[in-house]
Design a protein around this motif. Structure first.
Motif: not given
Length: 149
Positions: A97-102
């Motif tokens: 599980e990854l949290r990605v902000s962009y």
């Protein structure tokens, strides 16, 4: 709305970073090509998108219905989604599980080649690994605005 700046506690590997970037490149090429079903397939079956206007699409069917309703907006233009400044943070063991902000910039090009820009957004995704591939479980889209002074 200004966004809080988060710091990454644990960096991902170069291979995982490249995998995430490739995932987004493929996902956005589908939406830009108006491959609505293909785009929805990049989400989990129960995935959800909370749009900046407060509209929530829960599940692939709701996503497809919402996108179909918006198709007239894309007549006679080419849309491109540009993502950058990705922060990728593992949220579970073994990077499942990854949290990605962009940041997201959307351009619209008409038949004459005139380019216009949509407002900019900050996006927060949760990606999960299912059967060895990444899928988006949730997406929250924030319209950018001036930071409070």
């Amino acid at each position: 709305m200004s966004q809080a700046v988060r710091t990454t506690e644990r960096q991902v590997t170069g291979d995982l970073y490249a995998e995430v970037r490739t995932f987004y490149a493929r996902q956005m090429r589908r939406v830009d090509a108006l491959d609505i079903e293909g785009f929805a397939e990049t989400f989990t079956e129960d995935g959800e998108v909370l749009h900046a206007n407060g509209e929530l699409a829960k599940g692939r069917q709701a996503m497809v219905a919402g996108m179909r309703a918006a198709l007239p907006r894309y007549r006679d233009i080419a849309v491109r989604h540009w993502f950058d400044h990705l922060l990728i943070e593992p949220a579970g063991p073994r990077d499942e599980e990854l949290r990605v902000s962009y940041y997201s910039l959307v351009t619209r090009t008409d038949r004459a080649g005139v380019v216009t820009f949509e407002p900019t957004f900050t996006v927060e995704d949760v990606l999960v690994r299912r059967d060895g591939r990444l899928l988006t479980r949730s997406r929250v889209i924030h319209r950018d605005g001036p930071a409070a002074v």
